[in-house]
Write a protein that holds these residues in place. Structure first.
Motif, mmCIF file in Angstrom:
data_model
loop_
_atom_site.group_PDB
_atom_site.id
_atom_site.type_symbol
_atom_site.label_atom_id
_atom_site.label_comp_id
_atom_site.label_asym_id
_atom_site.label_seq_id
_atom_site.Cartn_x
_atom_site.Cartn_y
_atom_site.Cartn_z
ATOM 1 N N GLU A 83 -23.189 -54.604 -51.813
ATOM 2 C CA GLU A 83 -23.922 -53.824 -52.809
ATOM 3 C C GLU A 83 -23.491 -52.365 -52.806
ATOM 4 O OE1 GLU A 83 -26.385 -54.884 -55.255
ATOM 5 O OE2 GLU A 83 -25.075 -56.555 -54.732
ATOM 6 N N LEU A 84 -23.217 -51.808 -51.630
ATOM 7 C CA LEU A 84 -22.703 -50.438 -51.603
ATOM 8 C C LEU A 84 -21.425 -50.321 -52.416
ATOM 9 C CD1 LEU A 84 -23.065 -48.954 -47.985
ATOM 10 C CD2 LEU A 84 -24.542 -48.620 -49.968
ATOM 11 N N LEU A 85 -20.505 -51.255 -52.215
ATOM 12 C CA LEU A 85 -19.245 -51.198 -52.961
ATOM 13 C C LEU A 85 -19.488 -51.363 -54.454
ATOM 14 C CD1 LEU A 85 -16.935 -53.283 -50.603
ATOM 15 C CD2 LEU A 85 -17.152 -50.794 -50.754
ATOM 16 N N ARG A 86 -20.463 -52.153 -54.807
ATOM 17 C CA ARG A 86 -20.746 -52.389 -56.225
ATOM 18 C C ARG A 86 -21.253 -51.128 -56.920
ATOM 19 N NH1 ARG A 86 -24.620 -54.854 -59.508
ATOM 20 N NH2 ARG A 86 -26.167 -54.922 -57.849
ATOM 21 N N VAL A 87 -21.886 -50.234 -56.165
ATOM 22 C CA VAL A 87 -22.377 -48.988 -56.772
ATOM 23 C C VAL A 87 -21.444 -47.810 -56.483
ATOM 24 C CG1 VAL A 87 -24.766 -49.744 -56.757
ATOM 25 C CG2 VAL A 87 -23.902 -48.443 -54.803
ATOM 26 N N GLY A 88 -20.272 -48.072 -55.903
ATOM 27 C CA GLY A 88 -19.282 -47.022 -55.719
ATOM 28 C C GLY A 88 -19.426 -46.204 -54.458
ATOM 29 N N THR A 89 -20.275 -46.641 -53.514
ATOM 30 C CA THR A 89 -20.448 -45.936 -52.244
ATOM 31 C C THR A 89 -19.473 -46.499 -51.224
ATOM 32 O OG1 THR A 89 -22.779 -45.454 -52.670
ATOM 33 C CG2 THR A 89 -22.061 -45.432 -50.372
ATOM 34 N N LEU A 113 -14.248 -55.070 -43.636
ATOM 35 C CA LEU A 113 -13.950 -54.439 -44.922
ATOM 36 C C LEU A 113 -13.104 -53.174 -44.778
ATOM 37 C CD1 LEU A 113 -17.511 -54.729 -46.514
ATOM 38 C CD2 LEU A 113 -15.506 -56.109 -47.109
ATOM 39 N N ASN A 114 -13.023 -52.641 -43.554
ATOM 40 C CA ASN A 114 -12.332 -51.389 -43.266
ATOM 41 C C ASN A 114 -13.020 -50.187 -43.905
ATOM 42 O OD1 ASN A 114 -10.323 -49.870 -41.963
ATOM 43 N ND2 ASN A 114 -9.005 -49.888 -43.762
ATOM 44 N N THR A 115 -14.342 -50.269 -44.080
ATOM 45 C CA THR A 115 -15.087 -49.128 -44.592
ATOM 46 C C THR A 115 -15.362 -48.129 -43.472
ATOM 47 O OG1 THR A 115 -17.052 -50.532 -44.350
ATOM 48 C CG2 THR A 115 -16.215 -50.202 -46.575
ATOM 49 N N GLN A 122 -16.624 -49.458 -62.439
ATOM 50 C CA GLN A 122 -15.646 -50.470 -62.826
ATOM 51 C C GLN A 122 -14.963 -51.087 -61.600
ATOM 52 O OE1 GLN A 122 -14.723 -51.700 -65.932
ATOM 53 N NE2 GLN A 122 -13.495 -53.148 -64.747
ATOM 54 N N ALA A 123 -14.657 -50.225 -60.611
ATOM 55 C CA ALA A 123 -13.942 -50.719 -59.422
ATOM 56 C C ALA A 123 -14.181 -49.775 -58.259
ATOM 57 C CB ALA A 123 -12.445 -50.840 -59.706
ATOM 58 N N THR A 124 -14.076 -50.328 -57.061
ATOM 59 C CA THR A 124 -14.188 -49.534 -55.835
ATOM 60 C C THR A 124 -13.033 -49.913 -54.912
ATOM 61 O OG1 THR A 124 -16.603 -49.523 -56.034
ATOM 62 C CG2 THR A 124 -15.676 -48.882 -53.910
ATOM 63 N N TYR A 125 -12.348 -48.892 -54.407
ATOM 64 C CA TYR A 125 -11.210 -49.084 -53.497
ATOM 65 C C TYR A 125 -11.577 -48.572 -52.103
ATOM 66 C CZ TYR A 125 -8.104 -49.845 -57.536
ATOM 67 O OH TYR A 125 -7.502 -50.333 -58.674
ATOM 68 N N ILE A 126 -11.220 -49.343 -51.098
ATOM 69 C CA ILE A 126 -11.359 -48.928 -49.705
ATOM 70 C C ILE A 126 -9.967 -48.887 -49.089
ATOM 71 C CG2 ILE A 126 -12.226 -49.556 -47.423
ATOM 72 C CD1 ILE A 126 -14.423 -48.569 -49.286
ATOM 73 N N ALA A 127 -9.563 -47.689 -48.657
ATOM 74 C CA ALA A 127 -8.229 -47.506 -48.063
ATOM 75 C C ALA A 127 -7.145 -48.137 -48.941
ATOM 76 C CB ALA A 127 -8.184 -48.070 -46.643
ATOM 77 N N GLY A 128 -7.267 -47.893 -50.245
ATOM 78 C CA GLY A 128 -6.260 -48.343 -51.194
ATOM 79 C C GLY A 128 -6.380 -49.791 -51.631
#
Length: 436
Positions: free
Chosen positions: A124-130, A154-156, A423-429
């Motif tokens: 859910e964090l990734l879905r809201v851009g956090t 997830l490498n967050t 629209q999208a969220t990237y973690i470490a590319g």
């Protein structure tokens, strides 16, 4: 072989603090930009025409025309175990804890259940851009293990810790001063600095810890110079009166933490709604930060945090934005910024949208001491990115069509935006969330 990512589209980041200059003068904006990443690190960010020849051969370009790319958002105060009781009705802080939170948190001795909620929470964090958050677990070490396991997968970049709570809580949610120290020390040894995982010593708040536990928390912080600390401060009037009764020898709520050695850089104090001048001065002097949680403060009727008072230049306090789920009714920091704008208006101040987005990105990173890793789009930082779609909803589309400036688009995004606006969220590319 190296892992490469190329992302094209309008992007916005900050080269200055919008609370110290004209807000839009702090913004770097590329209407057609390119961000290049190698092995999770940004290697170049600038105009498409200037950088397109640097794209490694055969690497596809993720293209987001008519969107807005930003550094990922930073939530400086949130409780993952409270996700199942989000939007629970009708109580103020102390009653809300007894009625909803403590029964919910008792379940986290079960690591299977903890893993289930941790997975949902991070998704859910990734879905809201956090992309980074300072997270409270429960008193159970299993809750911390479950959270860091999923974050590592997830490498967050996450900050989290076991809650310390040795009094004024149900039997199944209490540790002791010594067991809390020992369990936290073991978790620090296992997780702090492992990949992108970071540990916060986490006394819940002064009423649920004895002076002995708070002193041991301060001693634990002294074992590693780069540890974090997180707790609550001056959220609710009844809570403040309770602290006075429990700590009659302390001059203030903040002094309880100060005497225990908890005030320092990387210490995050949630709320601070009823902070006075001497509290802000001491936060400034010790380098700790305040997590401003306007959504939860309104939800629980706690009051209105005087953001612009905290940011007075002569004794500036570091401030980030927090969703404070579960008292906060949304994980979306866009919605939290909407609440923040309204709270500021009610206090006779104006929160510019660039200032709000700065608090949720570069400012949030600064408040955590992580500005050299996250929070802006520039070479050398982790490629944690959020792609906004200002036209994601029917109202958003109408408003975007009538916007006359970038500032206007930002304001509409923070007033009308929610999870659909990401629209999208990237973690470490790596793209880990896509609305499509």
């Amino acid at each position: 072989m190296s892992d490469h990512t190329a992302i094209r589209g309008p992007f916005l980041t900050f080269h200055a603090d919008p609370f110290t200059v004209d807000p839009m003068e702090a913004v770097t904006y590329q209407p057609d930009g390119l961000i290049l990443c190698t092995d999770g690190i940004i290697t170049a960010a600038g105009a498409w025409d200037d950088l397109k020849d640097q794209i490694p051969q055969s690497i596809p370009v993720d293209h987001y025309p008519n969107h807005l790319i930003s550094a990922g958002m930073v939530d400086t105060h949130v409780h993952y175990p409270q996700l199942p009781v989000i939007a629970s009705y009708g109580e103020q802080l102390l009653e809300w804890l007894e009625t909803y939170v403590f029964p919910a948190e008792a379940r986290y001795a079960d690591i299977t259940y903890a893993r289930q909620i941790a997975q949902t929470f991070l998704k859910e964090l990734l879905r809201v851009g956090t992309t980074t958050a300072a997270v409270y677990c429960t008193v159970h070490p299993e809750s911390v293990e479950a959270f860091f396991e999923e974050s590592e997968r997830l490498n967050t970049c996450m900050i989290a810790g076991k809650v310390l709570m040795d009094r004024n809580a149900p039997d199944n949610l209490r540790d002791t001063a010594q067991s809390g120290y020992d369990q936290s020390a073991a978790l620090i040894e296992r997780w702090h600095g492992r990949g992108r995982q970071l540990y916060a010593v986490t006394p819940r708040f002064a009423p649920t810890s004895t002076p002995e536990q708070l002193d041991l928390a301060g001693s634990l912080l002294g074992t590693r110079p780069d540890l974090f600390m997180q707790t609550h401060l001056l959220e609710n009037q009844s809570e403040i009166e309770w602290v006075k009764e429990l700590f009659p020898n302390r001059t203030s709520y903040l002094d309880v933490y100060d005497k225990a050695g908890l005030l320092r850089p990387r210490a995050i104090l949630a709320h601070g709604v009823h902070a006075q001048e001497e509290d802000f001065q001491r936060c400034h002097d010790t380098g700790c930060s305040i997590a401003h949680c306007p959504g939860s403060n309104q939800f629980l009727g706690s009051g209105s945090f005087p953001l612009f008072n905290a940011l007075k230049p002569e004794r500036r306090v570091k401030v980030g934005i927090g969703s404070d789920v579960g008292a906060g009714p949304s994980l979306s920091l866009l919605q939290v910024l909407s609440d923040g704008y309204k709270v500021a208006q009610g206090l006779g101040t104006k929160l510019h949208p660039a200032q709000g987005l700065w608090l949720a990105t570069a400012g949030g990173a600064q408040s955590l001491g992580l500005e050299h890793q996250i929070g802006t789009i520039k070479p050398g930082l982790h490629a944690d990115l959020c792609v906004f779609d200002p036209s994601a909803t029917p109202l958003g589309k109408i408003r975007a069509q009538t916007a006359e400036s970038l500032s206007d688009i930002l304001f509409a995004l923070t007033m009308l935006g929610d999870d659909r606006s990401v629209q999208a969220t990237y973690i470490a590319g790596r793209k880990l969330h896509s609305r499509d």
